[in-house]
Every structure is written in structure tokens, then in C-alpha cells.
Design an enzyme around this catalytic site. Structure first.
Site, PDB file in Angstrom:
ATOM      1  N   GLY A  58      -0.166 -74.454 -24.268  1.00  0.00           N
ATOM      2  CA  GLY A  58      -1.512 -73.921 -24.178  1.00  0.00           C
ATOM      3  C   GLY A  58      -1.409 -72.460 -24.548  1.00  0.00           C
ATOM      4  O   GLY A  58      -0.345 -71.865 -24.411  1.00  0.00           O
ATOM      5  N   CYS A  59      -2.482 -71.858 -25.050  1.00  0.00           N
ATOM      6  CA  CYS A  59      -2.315 -70.527 -25.616  1.00  0.00           C
ATOM      7  C   CYS A  59      -3.564 -69.689 -25.531  1.00  0.00           C
ATOM      8  O   CYS A  59      -4.669 -70.187 -25.374  1.00  0.00           O
ATOM      9  CB  CYS A  59      -1.968 -70.616 -27.098  1.00  0.00           C
ATOM     10  SG  CYS A  59      -0.761 -71.848 -27.492  1.00  0.00           S
ATOM     11  N   GLY A  60      -3.323 -68.368 -25.678  1.00  0.00           N
ATOM     12  CA  GLY A  60      -4.431 -67.453 -25.909  1.00  0.00           C
ATOM     13  C   GLY A  60      -4.356 -66.968 -27.344  1.00  0.00           C
ATOM     14  O   GLY A  60      -3.265 -66.648 -27.837  1.00  0.00           O
ATOM     15  N   HIS A  92      -1.283 -63.854 -30.556  1.00  0.00           N
ATOM     16  CA  HIS A  92      -1.108 -65.130 -29.873  1.00  0.00           C
ATOM     17  C   HIS A  92      -0.202 -64.962 -28.660  1.00  0.00           C
ATOM     18  O   HIS A  92       0.819 -64.283 -28.720  1.00  0.00           O
ATOM     19  CB  HIS A  92      -0.459 -66.116 -30.849  1.00  0.00           C
ATOM     20  CG  HIS A  92      -0.234 -67.466 -30.273  1.00  0.00           C
ATOM     21  ND1 HIS A  92       0.934 -67.821 -29.650  1.00  0.00           N
ATOM     22  CD2 HIS A  92      -1.040 -68.552 -30.224  1.00  0.00           C
ATOM     23  CE1 HIS A  92       0.840 -69.082 -29.243  1.00  0.00           C
ATOM     24  NE2 HIS A  92      -0.344 -69.542 -29.582  1.00  0.00           N
TER      25      HIS A  92
END
Lengths: 396, 506
Positions: A21-23, A187
Site C-alpha cells: 500500500g502506498c502514498g 512515493h
């Protein structure tokens, strides 16, 4: 920060794909004005719920005006010997214009730092193969066959900086705030396992295309096999890699206009297509049929930076919008911002007294496209061919 | 007294005399003469029984049961009953044994050794009842890339330059395989074509031409050009969704068709354009195709004849060198390629070929898909795979291994009533499916059969969507060749290697 195995994936995880999962965040200045890294660091590091300290990265476009005609090859290198070997090899097959370390601030408690290196490189011009294609082959070859060397970016006048750690640590490590770019991507990640591998962090890059991605591509196998037909080698075992290569294939190799390419990656539903007028149906059905293996499935939101044909920022989410993407335009209408969450924009507002004209949520499967010199071409709220004048040759 | 060399029957017909009403319905319905009435009671002849179950289904009192007759042969693990029966039959008649349906040997089915993936946590699964999941596909050749041109000054002016080849849109990746009028009855053909039209899927005509009555279903029918060229004229070619040159069939690689003269009645004679009562034996090879360049010529001749409006394809049996053969066919201009695995069915084939020639479809899909990719040809063509796709699980796995469309016949026949007695070549099908005898054909109700086929494939399509949803995929295009979503649990890791599928747990 974790230092081990930064160049190659550890044996333990060799066969496993990484899920995370990421920003994601990014912005572009439509007038091409360059901005230091402060804004992008702020935008990303506020999304701390979306990271767990196991990887972050940045991509800046316009950072090397002095060498803007050369391919800026960013590298992670295991040891001096591998570095010498690589430099000898590049010298043999092309011209090294400049070869230097990427400046880093290594924390004092670390005794085994990686070699972060950049080479401004020109391939020897050949009639049979374009420079771009030569560099693509070179990158594939280095990452596949050269031990102790990993190429993290290869575009002109741009570069990727990434590694294992929290986003603020990576920003500090690479001195991100000292680079000036007209477009930034960033990211931070929350991987499900700990491969401890720097190459696995985002952005993923090939030539001028960089991708930051939040999600999991459930069509990975289909996309990967399709790309292999065209000579791409998917060695990184992450789905983001296939997105970068698909974009390279569609936009650079097949020369498909950017808005159309996004319709191949996240095509409208057949029920939507069938309600459209004949020329749109012809175009969209044939895009789906021809590029059926390029369609991205599963939850994703991506931010893409392109330097060709013109510097462009693209935001796209999956057809069901199972991952978030928010857009904003600055008060002076000169900057377009994209992020996983609105918090990024609020941070800028609070910290830098930055004002936005509008903040909005692009529609599922609908691209937002902003280009230097051209402005906001698509705002992510349009129907597929709104604002596009499409002509179809031949019979309808 | 001469020794009785008759073959021991596999079956025993058990009539419960207590409840039998002696209505003689069973004797009327048994087309194999295994039941008769001797004036007092129903008598059975086990040696003629094929266990087609027609009598069981028709008995109003429920008085009949077919039991397995295996009590008396001495056991032998090598000379099984099957082998002994073959020897007895051949030493009795001195000929090549005929058989029907697909390979009946208990060879391990690779599909059964494959497991499907599903989403947990890191990506959400999709509920097909709440969210759209798409199963439409395009049948035909696609360009390698699409050419658009963009006005460099006005980026929003885009023109599409590519001219597209004909593609037929189908609503599910399913095709009913080629069963000719001749191998199956008029009523069976009609039910299949009506169902295909209703479902907007494809059905094959088989090599026996297309009867006038079926022309209205032409837009959903792939017509077949086989070595016998039965029933081929310009209408046959132009009234089709696609044309398939049949080189081989999974049940009998290297063989042609076998339709005995007894089956060639007026209907068959008109449709096949051959004299009544003549054997319709299509030659083993096409006598105008002795090598790959001859095939390319036939493909282009058919394209010319149909003014490039109909996709032209080629069907081959899955044999040892399928991969390079497939590449040659695609380079030869085929718009679609059909591979038929060694378990594929037939109305009549020599048993020796049916049971021993060819390779499994799972392996053939994997190697053909891989080789076409290596040659960068895969995405241009439609790959149809058949040869025992029994139910939706096989269809899903075939697509995940690399097929665009799954082709099947037996499930359709079973849906119509077939009990898999494997006697199709005798033309006595008591269910009215694999026969041309008027009194038997009448038994097959077209409307009921059509609806049963529609139900069957509707449920396959729903199950396909359920699996796609569980995998977090909302369009079947993204399952094709997505071998990452399969795992192998069988005993032979070499198979997993060839399939390009990891072992479960990896």
C-alpha cells in the site's frame, strides 16, 4: 534506514512479488518554472499512515539543465569493482560525458553505505536503432546481467532518487530539497514483506517515463507476458514495473496520443462504449481488442511523469477507483497537484501559505493530464472523447 | 459344439418384475435391441446393452436399473478387462475398432491439478452481482498496434489511421465445437445454433456443410472447410462469423472424417452436396495442402472469396510439435487458431488413434501461447482451445493458461440428454442426438434442448465472473495468459514447468 542488499533482491524473496500500500504525490508547473524539493517533501511526508519505513522515492524533471541532451543514468552500485567494470563497459559502447557520485548525506551510524552514482551518457548514433532504443536495451541488459549494478533511472534532464527508509529519511539522504524541477513525483510505501531492496522502491523509470503507483495489478501475468513479446524484461517482480513499460510501449514506441493511451490502460466499460456514437465505438472497441493485454486490472492509482513528447503529468485510477487520487490547481492556475490524499494540499496551505483555486476527485478510470506549455488538457472529469476531436479514416 | 467367443457385457439390465407394468415402452425406446417382450414379460439381452439409460428414463414404473457386470472375469492388473475386450473384438472381426466421444483412458487430467488464486487484504475482490465484470471478447485478427496521428499544434485533434480486420464480438469466451450435421441430428444442430444466437457465442458447423434452415444463424456460426470440402459453396463461405480450415481434430489427429453411407439420407445428401447413401469419408490430409505454403494459399483464397470480411482460421490437433506448427499457421495469415487436445471428442474415429495420439490441451495451450509470444504474434490472433473443456473450471484454467476462447462439445451433448454411452458411430442414439433416423431424431425436443444449452453456458459465464471477481479482475481480457493466478498441485513438477505455472505454496 536499512542498508543491506540495496542492489539486488535477496535470495529469500527472489521468487516473490511485493505487494504494498502506498502514498503517492506529484505536481507540475505548467510554465516550466523549476521548484526546489520542499513542496514535494511536504506533500509526501504528511501521508505517514501510508508508509512503514520500508521504501520511498522521488523523481524530478528538469534537474540537470547543464546536461539536458544526455541520458542521466542513476545507479545503485554494490562496490568499487562493479563500478569500474560498468564505467569501462559504458565507455566502450558509448560516450560518458560526466561520471560522478550522487551527493548523499549518510547518517553517522552507518558503516556500509551504497554507492549512489550518476553517469551522463550518450550512445553512439546508429542508423539501425534509435538512441532511445539503445538506452532501453542497455538498461534491460545492465539490470538483467550486470552483477552489483542497478539502474534506477535513465531519462534526459531528470532523475530518480529512491531507497529503503521513511520518506523524510530518503529526502534527507539524497538532499532532495536542493534539486530544482518543474515536475516532481514522490512515493512512500507500506510493503507486506521486507525484501530490503532499494530497487524495489518507486518511482519506476524507463527513459523519460516515471511511475509512482499505489495498488496491486491483478492482471500482472497478462501484462508481463505481453511486454515480453516486445522485448521488455520484467525482472523487478513488482507490478509498477509493468505499468512503466506499458506506458513506454504505448506512448513512445506506438506513438499513441497520451489521452488515448490512458483509455487503453483503463478502458471504458463496454456498456459505456456501446452508448457512444459510431466513430467513438470504432476507436474504443479496437483499442480494447488490440491492447487487450495492456489493460490494467485491479486496484490502482498512478501518477506518471513523461518527458516525451512534451513534459506531462498524468494521474489515473482503476475503473472502479479502488485506490484514492485527488487533484488540485493552484490559485494562479500554474500548478497542478496530485496526491493520494487531500492532506498533502492542506499541508502546503498551512506551511507555505499556498492557496488552491480548486480541489477535486477525478472520476474512476479517467485520466487527468497536464502538460508544460499546454495547460490542463484533461481534468479527469470528462467523458472519454469530451474535448477531443476524433476523426476516423475509412468506413464507419 | 463351437466355443462361444462373444464379448462379455459390461452391463446387466435389471428389470424389477414386481413393479413392471409390461407397457413395453422400454422395448420401443431401446434402439439397440437389448429389450424385448416375449409375450409374457420383458426380457433383456445384456450383450446389446450400452447403458444409454433411455429405458430407465422412460419406464413409467421405475422398474429398470442398469448395473455394472464385473463379477466374473479373473483379475489382472495389466491385461485389464478393457484390453481383453479389445482383443476379443479384434479377433472376432479382424478390423480397425471404431469408437466415439473422447479418449476414455483414465489418464490424469492436468486441469484438475491446477488451483485458482483469490484476493485477500492487499487487493479487494469484486462482487459480480454488485459491480460490472466483463466477459465480452473479439474474435478475429487484431493489428500489432494502432496508428493515430495527432495535430502537433492542436493536441486535441486526433485521427485514427488504422484499418481494422473483421472481428466478431461475442458475449462470453465460449464456442460450441464443430459437430457436423451427420455426426449429430438436425434437431441437435438447430438447438445448438439457436442457443448460440441467443447467448451471442459461437458454434461450429462441422465439416458437413450448412443446411438451408441454419443460414439465419450464420452470424454465430464458424463454418468449416475440411479435406472433403463437403457442402462448400460461396453462400456457405459468406454466411458465417468465421471460416475454419480443419487440418486436424483432437480425437483423431492425422485422420479425416468418417460418415458411413447409411447415415447419408436426403437431408445429409443435400447439405453435404454428395449422393444419397454414399460414404462421406474425408481424406486424411487436404490433397491441396501438402505443406505450410499450400495452407497459406488456401487462407488467402478464402479471404479473397469472402472479400476480407470474414475471419479465416485453422484448426489443428494438439500434437508433439504444435508450437512451431501454430507459428507457421499464423504467419500463413490465419486470423484465428484452434487447437484441439487429445481428449477431444468425435462421432466416429478409430479407437487406436482416439486413445493414443496427440497431447493434452493444457500443455498445448501453454506451449503455443509461449511460442507465439516469443515470435511477437500472440496478440494478433485469437486462440481457441478445446479437447475436453468439461465445465467452467476447465474453461477458466484454459483462459488463464493462454486461450482466448474455450471450445467444447460434450457438455452441450450431455446438457441435451447424452449419457456418454460412446456409441455415436452406430447412428442408433436413443436420445435423438447422434443419429439420422427420423424416429429417433424426433425424440430430441429443440426448444427444451436449446434452453438447457442456454442455461448451461449462462451458468458457466456466471461462474467465470465469480472467479474473476474473487481474483480482483473485472474483465476476462486480464485473465488470459495470467498464469500467475494458477498454481500446480499435481505429482509432476515438469508439467508445472511446461505450463509456466508455479507449484502451490510458491
Amino acid at each position: 534506514m536499512k542498508w543491506n542488499n540495496y542492489v539486488s533482491l535477496s535470495e529469500k524473496f527472489r521468487n516473490q512479488r511485493v505487494f504494498d500500500g502506498c502514498g503517492i504525490s506529484g505536481f507540475i508547473n505548467l510554465d516550466g518554472k523549476r521548484e526546489n524539493g520542499d513542496q514535494i517533501i511536504d506533500m509526501l511526508s504528511i501521508l505517514s499512515e501510508r508508509e512503514n519505513g520500508l521504501g520511498a522515492g522521488f523523481a524530478g524533471y528538469g534537474i540537470y539543465p547543464r546536461y539536458k541532451e544526455c541520458y542521466a543514468i542513476h545507479l545503485l552500485i554494490e562496490d568499487e569493482q562493479s563500478k569500474e567494470h560498468l564505467i569501462r563497459y559504458l565507455d566502450e559502447i558509448g560516450n560518458i560525458i560526466q561520471s560522478e557520485p550522487i551527493p548523499t548525506k549518510i547518517p553517522s551510524n552507518v558503516d556500509n553505505p551504497p554507492i549512489t552514482w550518476r553517469i551522463f551518457y550518450e550512445p553512439r548514433h546508429k542508423k539501425s536503432i534509435s538512441d532511445d532504443e539503445q538506452v532501453v536495451k542497455l538498461v534491460m541488459n545492465l539490470n538483467d546481467h550486470f552483477n552489483g549494478v542497478f539502474v534506477i533511472s535513465s531519462g534526459k534532464n531528470m532523475g530518480v532518487f529512491k531507497g529503503n527508509g521513511w520518506s523524510h529519511e530518503i529526502a534527507e539522504f539524497y538532499n532532495i530539497k536542493d534539486y530544482k524541477a518543474y515536475m516532481w513525483l514522490a512515493h512512500s510505501r507500506f510493503p507486506t514483506n521486507t525484501p530490503g531492496w532499494w530497487g524495489g522502491a518507486h518511482p519506476f523509470n524507463l527513459l523519460g517515463t516515471s511511475v509512482v503507483h499505489n495498488g496491486e495489478i491483478t492482471s500482472y501475468g497478462t501484462n508481463m507476458r505481453y511486454l515480453e513479446s516486445f522485448g521488455y524484461k520484467c525482472t523487478l517482480l513488482t507490478d509498477t514495473e509493468v505499468i512503466a513499460y506499458l506506458i513506454d510501449l504505448l506512448i513512445r514506441k506506438h506513438k499513441i496520443p497520451v489521452p488515448i493511451a490512458t483509455m487503453a490502460l483503463a478502458p471504458p466499460l463496454f456498456s459505456t462504449i456501446e452508448a457512444m456514437e459510431p466513430r467513438y465505438q470504432i476507436a474504443l472497441k479496437n483499442i480494447r481488442a488490440t491492447y487487450r493485454s495492456a489493460m490494467l486490472n485491479g486496484p490502482f492509482s498512478v501518477i506518471v511523469g513523461l518527458s516525451c513528447p512534451k513534459p506531462t503529468l498524468v494521474g489515473l485510477s482503476d475503473r472502479k477507483k479502488l485506490r484514492p487520487l485527488v487533484a488540485a490547481i493552484s490559485e494562479n492556475k500554474n500548478s497542478i497537484f496530485l496526491s493520494s490524499e487531500e492532506a498533502s494540499f492542506k499541508r502546503l496551505k498551512l506551511k507555505e501559505a499556498f492557496n488552491f483555486k480548486k480541489i477535486w476527485q477525478p472520476k474512476s478510470g479517467t485520466a487527468i493530464i497536464a502538460q508544460v506549455g499546454e495547460g490542463l488538457l484533461r481534468n479527469g472529469m470528462e467523458t472519454p472523447f469530451e474535448k477531443i476531436n476524433l476523426t476516423v479514416e475509412g468506413d464507419i | 459344439m463351437s466355443l462361444n467367443h462373444s464379448i462379455p457385457s459390461y452391463f446387466h439390465i435389471k428389470v424389477d418384475r414386481e413393479i413392471c407394468r409390461k407397457c413395453k415402452r422400454c422395448t420401443n425406446h431401446c434402439s439397440y435391441d437389448a429389450l424385448s417382450f416375449n409375450g409374457e414379460r420383458i426380457v433383456s439381452d445384456d450383450s446389446k446393452c450400452v447403458a444409454c439409460q433411455r429405458c430407465v428414463a422412460m419406464c413409467p414404473a421405475g422398474a429398470i436399473r442398469i448395473e455394472k457386470n464385473d463379477s466374473f472375469l479373473p483379475f489382472h492388473g495389466n491385461y485389464t478387462r478393457r484390453i481383453r475386450n479389445i482383443i476379443w473384438a479384434q479377433s472376432g472381426n479382424g478390423g480397425v475398432l471404431l469408437s466415439a466421444t473422447g479418449n476414455d483412458r483414465p489418464i490424469r487430467t492436468i486441469f484438475d491439478d491446477l488451483l485458482l488464486d483469490a484476493c485477500q487484504v492487499t487487493n479487494p475482490s469484486i462482487d459480480p452481482l454488485r459491480e460490472p465484470i466483463e466477459t465480452k471478447i473479439f474474435f478475429g485478427r487484431k493489428p500489432k498496434k494502432i496508428v493515430f496521428s495527432e495535430d502537433p499544434k492542436k493536441l486535441n485533434n486526433i485521427s485514427l489511421k488504422t484499418e481494422f480486420m473483421p472481428n466478431f464480438e461475442i458475449d462470453s469466451p465460449i464456442m460450441v465445437g464443430h459437430m457436423s450435421l451427420g455426426s449429430i441430428s438436425y434437431n441437435a444442430c438447430m438447438a445448438i445454433y439457436q442457443a448460440a444466437k441467443e447467448l451471442n457465442i459461437l458454434a461450429g458447423s462441422g465439416e458437413g456443410g450448412l443446411h438451408q434452415d441454419f443460414y439465419e444463424y450464420g452470424p454465430n456460426i464458424i463454418t468449416e472447410i475440411a479435406s472433403g470440402r463437403f457442402g462448400v459453396d460461396i453462400n456457405y463461405l459468406q454466411n458465417a462469423a468465421g471460416i475454419e480450415i480443419k487440418i486436424g481434430q483432437g480425437a483423431k489427429p492425422g485422420h479425416g472424417g468418417h460418415l458411413p453411407g447409411e447415415k447419408v439420407n436426403t437431408l445429409i445428401s443435400q447439405t453435404r452436396m454428395i449422393p444419397k447413401g454414399s460414404d462421406a469419408l474425408s481424406p486424411y490430409p487436404h490433397h491441396d495442402i501438402y505443406s505450410i505454403e499450400d495452407l497459406a494459399q488456401l487462407i488467402s483464397a478464402l479471404k479473397e472469396a469472402t472479400r476480407y470480411k470474414v475471419p479465416i482460421g485453422v484448426k489443428i490437433a494438439a500434437v508433439h510439435n504444435s508450437a512451431p506448427i501454430a507459428v507457421g499457421i499464423v504467419r500463413g495469415g490465419a486470423d484465428f487458431l484452434t487447437i484441439d487436445g487429445f481428449r477431444g471428442g468425435t462421432g466416429a474415429a478409430p479407437r487406436i488413434i482416439r486413445d493414443h495420439a496427440g497431447i493434452p490441451i493444457e500443455l498445448a495451450i501453454a506451449v503455443v501461447d509461449k511460442r507465439l509470444r516469443e515470435e511477437n504474434l500472440r496478440d494478433e490472433v485469437t486462440l481457441v482451445a478445446g479437447g475436453s473443456i468439461r465445465y467452467s473450471a476447465d474453461l477458466i484454467k484454459a483462459i488463464a493458461l493462454g486461450a482466448d476462447v474455450g471450445m467444447c462439445c460434450m457438455p452441450v451433448l450431455i446438457a441435451m440428454g447424452c449419457r456418454v454411452c460412446q456409441q455415436c458411430f452406430r447412428g442408433l442414439c436413443s436420445w435423438g442426438i447422434a443419429t439420422q433416423q427420423e424416429y429417433l431424431v424426433k425424440r430430441l425436443d429443440i426448444d427444451v434442448s436449446r434452453n438447457r444449452i442456454i442455461n448451461l453456458f449462462h451458468s458457466w459465464n456466471e461462474e467465470l465472473k465469480e472467479v474473476l471477481g474473487a481474483m480482483g479482475i473485472d474483465s476476462v481480457e486480464s485473465l488470459r495468459s495470467n498464469r500467475d493466478r494458477l498454481r500446480y498441485i499435481g505429482p509432476n513438477p515438469k508439467i508445472a514447468d511446461i505450463l509456466g505455472v508455479k507449484h502451490a505454496g510458491e
